[in-house]
Structure formats: structure tokens, C-alpha cells
Design a protein around this motif. Structure first.
Motif, PDB file in Angstrom:
ATOM      1  N   LEU A 125       0.847  -1.184   0.000  1.00  0.00           N
ATOM      2  CA  LEU A 125       0.000   0.000   0.000  1.00  0.00           C
ATOM      3  C   LEU A 125       0.887   1.240   0.000  1.00  0.00           C
ATOM      4  O   LEU A 125       2.106   1.141   0.121  1.00  0.00           O
ATOM      5  N   THR A 126       0.296   2.411  -0.144  1.00  0.00           N
ATOM      6  CA  THR A 126       1.113   3.610  -0.361  1.00  0.00           C
ATOM      7  C   THR A 126       0.964   4.680   0.717  1.00  0.00           C
ATOM      8  O   THR A 126       1.779   5.593   0.772  1.00  0.00           O
ATOM      9  N   ASP A 127      -0.054   4.585   1.564  1.00  0.00           N
ATOM     10  CA  ASP A 127      -0.314   5.641   2.541  1.00  0.00           C
ATOM     11  C   ASP A 127      -0.466   5.018   3.927  1.00  0.00           C
ATOM     12  O   ASP A 127      -1.537   4.498   4.260  1.00  0.00           O
ATOM     13  N   PRO A 128       0.586   5.043   4.754  1.00  0.00           N
ATOM     14  CA  PRO A 128       0.494   4.407   6.070  1.00  0.00           C
ATOM     15  C   PRO A 128      -0.543   5.031   6.986  1.00  0.00           C
ATOM     16  O   PRO A 128      -1.110   4.346   7.843  1.00  0.00           O
ATOM     17  N   VAL A 129      -0.822   6.316   6.810  1.00  0.00           N
ATOM     18  CA  VAL A 129      -1.849   6.952   7.641  1.00  0.00           C
ATOM     19  C   VAL A 129      -3.237   6.436   7.255  1.00  0.00           C
ATOM     20  O   VAL A 129      -4.089   6.200   8.119  1.00  0.00           O
ATOM     21  N   ALA A 130      -3.464   6.238   5.959  1.00  0.00           N
ATOM     22  CA  ALA A 130      -4.736   5.664   5.515  1.00  0.00           C
ATOM     23  C   ALA A 130      -4.892   4.240   6.043  1.00  0.00           C
ATOM     24  O   ALA A 130      -6.004   3.822   6.394  1.00  0.00           O
ATOM     25  N   VAL A 131      -3.804   3.496   6.106  1.00  0.00           N
ATOM     26  CA  VAL A 131      -3.856   2.156   6.705  1.00  0.00           C
ATOM     27  C   VAL A 131      -4.252   2.261   8.171  1.00  0.00           C
ATOM     28  O   VAL A 131      -5.138   1.539   8.651  1.00  0.00           O
ATOM     29  N   GLY A 191       1.458  12.285   8.084  1.00  0.00           N
ATOM     30  CA  GLY A 191       2.415  11.196   8.012  1.00  0.00           C
ATOM     31  C   GLY A 191       3.599  11.358   8.944  1.00  0.00           C
ATOM     32  O   GLY A 191       4.392  10.437   9.092  1.00  0.00           O
ATOM     33  N   ASP A 192       3.747  12.545   9.570  1.00  0.00           N
ATOM     34  CA  ASP A 192       4.764  12.706  10.613  1.00  0.00           C
ATOM     35  C   ASP A 192       4.363  11.891  11.836  1.00  0.00           C
ATOM     36  O   ASP A 192       3.187  11.525  12.015  1.00  0.00           O
ATOM     37  N   LYS A 243       9.010  13.566  14.275  1.00  0.00           N
ATOM     38  CA  LYS A 243       9.856  12.957  13.247  1.00  0.00           C
ATOM     39  C   LYS A 243       9.105  12.832  11.930  1.00  0.00           C
ATOM     40  O   LYS A 243       7.900  12.623  11.895  1.00  0.00           O
ATOM     41  N   ARG A 244       9.874  12.980  10.857  1.00  0.00           N
ATOM     42  CA  ARG A 244       9.312  12.869   9.504  1.00  0.00           C
ATOM     43  C   ARG A 244       9.937  11.691   8.789  1.00  0.00           C
ATOM     44  O   ARG A 244      11.147  11.534   8.748  1.00  0.00           O
TER      45      ARG A 244
END
Length: 245
Positions: A125-131, A191-192, A243-244
Motif C-alpha cells: 500500500l502507499t499511505d500508512p496513515v490511511a492504513v 504522516g509525521d 519525526k518525519r
């Protein structure tokens, strides 16, 4: 050392035999077995190197999974029919061996799961926040790693592993190993990660966090300024890093 895999939907990874839970493993997770004794196995999880003990009957032969569960959770049915009895419930991230396809269902060793709930094992998948957002409302569980119960570091790990980014299991290790530290006052970005001593949260958007926390006892959104004040006032200290990735 031998390689095995988890054959139960969710397994507690214990600090020692009959000891407290440190983390959890999901169906299909691979482990290296270093020792067995009195029905217990000392293992290390392949996905993050986390050590612990599991019951030996929770382990089976190593097999390369063909698919993984990308829905928050899914059922394995006796037949390729949603009205047939369900045999097991699996969490997001579980790894499966698909034996055959039956219309809208995939046949696995546990039963038939909806094809829409799984993707090929190499899919990332491409968006860890969406996960992480898939876990909204999941009950808070110390050491939890599944849709049935998860903690702050489990939520971060679920998002990153699904997107192909290596991630430790505990928030302290995540703070040390993930991303680039940002100076105080840096404008937050989706995403931070925001860290406290013993806690971590996703930055979802402007002044909004997404995190699993024991105050709300679930995965929830919380205004960032409100969370920072609340955590400080309840005695858990200030933010320790931003952290980013």
C-alpha cells in the motif's frame, strides 16, 4: 534454528512462558524458533525481530503466503458463500495461502474468504496513515497488533509494514530508528510521527492526531494541541520528538 509460521488468527508473544504479553503475531507471520521446552517455543518474529515465547501448538510449517488480508478484518467461511458458517476471523495483515479461486471467494487452508478482502503477497500500500485509519474504533490493547485490539506502536507498525517500510514493534525503538527528527516548532505534516515517553501518534492533518490510546481506550482522532496538553497534565510528560519519515 528453524523457521515456522503462526497458524492461529492472533497469538500473544510473551516475555517468558506463561508471562505477560509484549506484542502479538498474526496468522501467517513467520518466526525463527531457537528453543522449545515443555510445550513452549522461544521465537523471533521475522517481520521486526521481536523476541518472545509462544505455545508450540500455535506454530506450523513454514510456507510462502500467496496473499495477505488488506481489509480491517475478514471471515473464513466453510463454503464460498457468505451465508455459510464462518470458521475463523482474521485481522488486517494476516498472511494466507490461496489454494484456488471460486468466483468472489478465495479458498485458503482456513476456509473461503472474500476475494475483495485480500491482495497478492507482493502488493504494498502507499499511505500508512490511511492504513492506520482502517483501525478507527479498534479497542485499545496493551501490546496489541490486530483489528481486535491494538496499541499506539502497533498502529504505527501496521501502517508502515503494509507500505513496505521496516518498523520496530515498540514506540521507544520507533522513536530511535524511524524518520528524521525535526526542530521544535516545525509545521506538522500528514504522516509525521509525534512521540512522548511510551507513546506515539500519527499526525493526520492540521492540528489532528490519529492514535491508539488508553485515555479513549480505542483508535481515535484527537486535536493535537488538546492531546499535548492532556498528556502533560496527566503526568506523562511533554512531546519528546517530532519525526518525519
Amino acid at each position: 534454528m528453524t523457521r515456522k509460521r503462526i497458524i492461529k488468527p492472533v497469538v500473544d508473544l510473551l516475555r517468558n512462558p506463561d508471562g505477560p504479553r509484549d506484542r502479538q503475531l498474526l496468522f501467517g507471520d513467520e518466526v525463527d524458533v531457537f528453543e522449545t521446552s515443555d510445550g513452549w517455543a522461544r521465537v523471533t518474529a521475522k517481520k521486526d525481530g521481536y523476541p518472545g515465547w509462544v505455545s508450540s501448538d500455535q506454530l506450523g510449517p513454514e510456507t510462502a503466503g500467496t496473499h495477505w488480508v488488506t481489509a480491517p478484518a475478514t471471515h473464513a467461511y466453510e463454503q464460498p458463500d457468505m451465508k455459510s458458517p464462518d470458521r475463523a476471523t482474521l485481522s488486517f495483515g494476516s498472511k494466507l495461502n490461496v489454494l484456488s479461486e471460486h468466483g468472489k471467494f478465495l479458498e485458503t487452508e482456513l476456509g473461503f474468504i472474500p476475494a475483495i478482502h485480500a491482495k497478492l503477497s507482493e502488493t504494498r500500500l502507499t499511505d500508512p496513515v490511511a492504513v492506520a485509519e482502517l483501525f478507527l474504533g479498534t479497542p485499545y490493547l496493551w501490546g496489541g497488533n490486530s483489528r481486535f485490539g491494538i496499541d499506539c506502536s502497533g498502529l504505527v507498525q501496521a501502517g508502515l509494514l503494509a507500505c513496505g517500510t521496516p518498523c520496530p514493534g515498540d514506540s521507544g525503538d520507533q522513536e530511535r530508528e524511524l524518520g528524521k527528527p525535526l526542530p521544535a516548532g516545525t509545521e506538522p505534516k500528514r504522516g509525521d510521527l509525534l512521540f512522548w515517553k511510551g507513546h506515539v501518534a500519527w499526525i493526520y492533518g492540521e492540528n489532528m492526531l490519529l492514535h491508539a490510546n488508553a485515555y479513549h481506550m480505542d483508535v481515535t482522532f484527537e486535536p493535537m494541541d488538546q492531546a499535548i496538553t492532556r498528556i502533560l497534565e496527566q503526568g506523562d510528560g511533554p512531546v519528546t520528538s517530532h519525526k518525519r519519515l
